[in-house]
Design an enzyme around this catalytic site. Sequence first.
Site, mmCIF file in Angstrom:
data_model
loop_
_atom_site.group_PDB
_atom_site.id
_atom_site.type_symbol
_atom_site.label_atom_id
_atom_site.label_comp_id
_atom_site.label_asym_id
_atom_site.label_seq_id
_atom_site.Cartn_x
_atom_site.Cartn_y
_atom_site.Cartn_z
ATOM 1 N N ARG A 187 0.847 -1.203 0.000
ATOM 2 C CA ARG A 187 0.000 0.000 0.000
ATOM 3 C C ARG A 187 0.879 1.249 0.000
ATOM 4 O O ARG A 187 2.100 1.163 0.120
ATOM 5 C CB ARG A 187 -0.947 -0.002 1.210
ATOM 6 C CG ARG A 187 -0.248 -0.063 2.552
ATOM 7 C CD ARG A 187 -1.203 -0.417 3.687
ATOM 8 N NE ARG A 187 -0.518 -0.474 4.970
ATOM 9 C CZ ARG A 187 -0.442 0.542 5.827
ATOM 10 N NH1 ARG A 187 -1.006 1.706 5.533
ATOM 11 N NH2 ARG A 187 0.185 0.411 6.974
ATOM 12 N N ASP A 241 8.769 -8.693 9.343
ATOM 13 C CA ASP A 241 8.949 -7.420 10.022
ATOM 14 C C ASP A 241 10.385 -6.991 9.752
ATOM 15 O O ASP A 241 11.319 -7.725 10.061
ATOM 16 C CB ASP A 241 8.713 -7.617 11.523
ATOM 17 C CG ASP A 241 8.917 -6.351 12.348
ATOM 18 O OD1 ASP A 241 9.419 -5.338 11.807
ATOM 19 O OD2 ASP A 241 8.610 -6.391 13.555
ATOM 20 N N TYR A 249 12.084 9.815 14.709
ATOM 21 C CA TYR A 249 11.940 9.582 13.264
ATOM 22 C C TYR A 249 13.036 10.319 12.485
ATOM 23 O O TYR A 249 13.654 9.765 11.574
ATOM 24 C CB TYR A 249 10.551 10.059 12.823
ATOM 25 C CG TYR A 249 10.178 9.730 11.395
ATOM 26 C CD1 TYR A 249 9.854 8.427 11.024
ATOM 27 C CD2 TYR A 249 10.100 10.727 10.427
ATOM 28 C CE1 TYR A 249 9.481 8.125 9.721
ATOM 29 C CE2 TYR A 249 9.729 10.438 9.132
ATOM 30 C CZ TYR A 249 9.410 9.135 8.785
ATOM 31 O OH TYR A 249 9.045 8.843 7.496
ATOM 32 N N SER A 295 16.328 8.492 12.849
ATOM 33 C CA SER A 295 16.413 7.256 12.051
ATOM 34 C C SER A 295 16.598 7.570 10.573
ATOM 35 O O SER A 295 17.375 6.908 9.876
ATOM 36 C CB SER A 295 15.159 6.399 12.268
ATOM 37 O OG SER A 295 14.003 6.993 11.698
ATOM 38 N N LYS A 296 15.915 8.582 10.082
ATOM 39 C CA LYS A 296 16.000 8.907 8.655
ATOM 40 C C LYS A 296 17.327 9.594 8.320
ATOM 41 O O LYS A 296 17.873 9.397 7.226
ATOM 42 C CB LYS A 296 14.815 9.776 8.236
ATOM 43 C CG LYS A 296 13.474 9.052 8.301
ATOM 44 C CD LYS A 296 13.438 7.819 7.392
ATOM 45 C CE LYS A 296 12.064 7.200 7.315
ATOM 46 N NZ LYS A 296 12.009 6.032 6.399
#
Length: 241
Positions: A12, A60, A153, A156-157
């Site tokens: 998706r 996962d 976030y 991590s990016k």
Amino acid sequence: MKKRVLVTGSSRGIGKAIAQKLAETGFDIALHFHSNQQAATDTQAQLSALGAQVSLLQFDIADRAAVKQAIEQDIADHGAYYGVILNAGINADTAFPAMSETQWDNVVHTNLDGFYNVIHPTVMPMVQGRQGGRIITMASVSGIAGNRGQVNYSASKAGIIGATKALSLELAKRKITVNCIAPGLIETDMVNDIPKDMVKDLVPMRRMGQPSEIAALANFLMSDDAAYITRQVISVNGGMI
């Protein structure tokens, strides 16, 4: 023989749009999903209707052993990937003083460890195939500029950007390009809660981007025309940064 591309999180959203565009272009797809079996099988049928051979992989991205087993089995069954697109990831947004240890650990380890877990088992088969290749990671404007409520976030990016640039240097002589796409606000489930008025304030183009606009860039980076493009972070953000 058609080239095959692994797209994580491709049942998706942005991942699905990328997989569809690549299938239209003539690639076969290794379609990865985490838990939504119905969405994955629906997407598989849509890609098959476009003429692609589609294998399904469920894991996962934070589970190193499961990722390794699934990818190695898929490569054994169908051959090495020509391309890998690391799209899957999670967020858990909150102001840093209120951020729990679990919110930090889950986001950082899932997104950043996912780089190693997914890409590591694909690299040597790609190198040994001597056909070159393409690796595309997915970061975010948050990984470039930072964002309130997204310290985990953003960390991590930003890590993915650094890892992408380093890996590109190691693989350049093998004719394997490694690039990063950094989307801004793209109309997916992840940004459903952002009011439209806020979008107009944040984005100079005054709208969210579409998954198809990310897919178009990924498709180009996967093409022969992009053979001399590597170590780049390309942001698709409507002018946010």
